[in-house]
Motif scaffolding. Structure first.
Motif, PDB file in Angstrom:
ATOM      1  N   GLY A  18       0.787  -1.227   0.000  1.00 27.45           N
ATOM      2  CA  GLY A  18       0.000   0.000   0.000  1.00 27.45           C
ATOM      3  C   GLY A  18       0.814   1.269   0.000  1.00 27.45           C
ATOM      4  N   ALA A  59     -11.970   5.457   0.905  1.00 27.65           N
ATOM      5  CA  ALA A  59     -11.290   6.360   1.833  1.00 27.65           C
ATOM      6  C   ALA A  59     -11.661   7.805   1.557  1.00 27.65           C
ATOM      7  N   TRP A  97      -6.172  -5.687  -0.866  1.00 25.53           N
ATOM      8  CA  TRP A  97      -6.829  -4.391  -0.688  1.00 25.53           C
ATOM      9  C   TRP A  97      -8.303  -4.520  -0.296  1.00 25.53           C
ATOM     10  N   TYR A 102      -7.328   2.719   6.263  1.00 26.25           N
ATOM     11  CA  TYR A 102      -6.388   3.832   6.136  1.00 26.25           C
ATOM     12  C   TYR A 102      -6.330   4.580   7.464  1.00 26.25           C
ATOM     13  N   LYS A 106      -1.418   5.905   6.489  1.00 25.67           N
ATOM     14  CA  LYS A 106      -0.818   4.646   6.059  1.00 25.67           C
ATOM     15  C   LYS A 106      -1.898   3.600   5.815  1.00 25.67           C
ATOM     16  N   TRP A 107      -1.700   2.813   4.759  1.00 24.76           N
ATOM     17  CA  TRP A 107      -2.632   1.749   4.430  1.00 24.76           C
ATOM     18  C   TRP A 107      -2.259   0.471   5.171  1.00 24.76           C
TER      19      TRP A 107
END
Length: 343
Positions: A18, A59, A97, A102, A106-107
């Protein structure tokens, strides 16, 4: 001698954990790719990771992204523009994913679904649903401006398509006709990324039904593999030295990778070992190496006509744009090399 039909492809995504700015690791380098291709009338096929796109869009809708230019909107505009310019857009999945969150910039991804077949164990997804919604997503982005657009070609993320029987069934159920995941004679297993294509047919394409590495005449799908060739150890060493001498950047400018994946352009791993390698136009590949792979394809299929030769790349590792442009310039002077789409 017949003409060779090269198919330039790019897996359109950030890094596997990510990390990486969408604009700097995807949008900007992809625009460089498209512009260079346009200069030489070459077509590029973008394999779009829709799982990443869904996470970015969610997101944004949750108010977690404050960018003036929202990443998913930039992606939509670029895909529409690529189609308008005569290029192609097709489907790609990195299923880690699907459960992305999130937090603090940061993912956090779920590597339990790193390999595509494992999606069948997901509580909220089936493979059939994944292909249906992936296809619908790309067609909803592109069809308003290109009504005849069809999403019907696929490549699995990290080449992790095996065990593939249920994957191929989902593809057929949703109108897909081509898979382009296989890298013949290659295999890999680090406990996360796992694939084994060592027993693939020695052909430029073949019909598949239950396995991507087995030709079955009654199959409804076609496998058009990524071109690979055995590269002697001394050639590998030579190409590595050229990369160092030319000081080629592995990543595009300002594309930062926080992944634990070893994206080290000067790694000694495999340096003194002959091995099969993919025809890759990114990863700091030099003009000399691109020309070498082209000549290998030309030699292998010298008696064929209109043979599809798939070349792979990634915008996030496209730091060698001058080498790529030099390669297309060289190839454009030879009328036996065509750079076209799959269909």
């Amino acid at each position: 001698m017949g003409k060779l039909r090269f198919i330039l492809t790019a897996d359109y995504e950030v890094f596997g954990n990510g990390s990486g700015c969408v604009k700097k690791c995807m949008i900007d380098p992809t625009e460089n790719m498209l512009s260079i291709c346009d200069n030489y009338s070459a077509k590029l096929t973008l394999f779009v990771d829709v799982c990443e796109y869904w996470a970015l869009k969610k997101a944004a809708s949750d108010g977690l992204l404050n960018n003036e230019e929202l990443p998913h909107v930039l992606i939509e505009h670029q895909l529409q523009d690529a189609i308008k310019r005569g290029h192609d857009v097709q489907l790609h999945f990195h299923p880690q994913w699907l459960d992305a969150s999130y937090l603090n910039g940061k993912w956090n991804l779920n590597n339990n679904y790193w390999r595509l077949p494992d999606v069948d164990n997901h509580p909220d997804w089936t493979l059939n649903q994944l292909f249906k919604e992936g296809k619908d997503t790309l067609e909803s982005i592109i069809k308003p401006n290109q009504p005849d657009y069809i999403c019907n070609i696929f490549r699995a993320g990290a080449w992790c398509i095996q065990e593939e029987n249920k994957v191929l069934e989902a593809m057929k159920e949703n109108g897909f006709i081509i898979d382009s995941t296989v890298a013949p004679n290659m295999s890999f297993d680090d406990g996360l990324t796992v694939y084994n294509f060592r027993k693939s047919p020695n052909k430029p394409s073949w019909t598949i039904k239950h396995k991507v590495t087995q030709e079955e005449n009654e199959g409804e799908l076609q496998e058009i593999p990524i071109f690979t060739t055995m590269v002697p150890w001394y050639r590998i060493l030579y190409f590595k030295i050229l990369k160092v001498l030319k000081r080629l950047p592995f990543n595009p400018m300002d594309c930062i990778n926080d992944s634990t994946t070893p994206y080290n352009r000067y790694s000694l791993n495999g340096l003194l070992k002959s091995q099969y390698r993919m025809f890759n136009f990114c990863d700091a590949t030099t003009f000399q190496e691109l020309k070498y792979f082209t000549k290998r394809a030309e030699k292998k299929y010298s008696d064929h006509h209109n043979v599809p030769i798939v070349i792979i790349g990634h915008p996030k590792t496209f730091g060698n744009k001058k080498e790529f442009e030099k390669f297309l310039g060289w190839a454009s002077k030879n009328d036996i090399f065509l750079f076209e789409k799959y269909l």
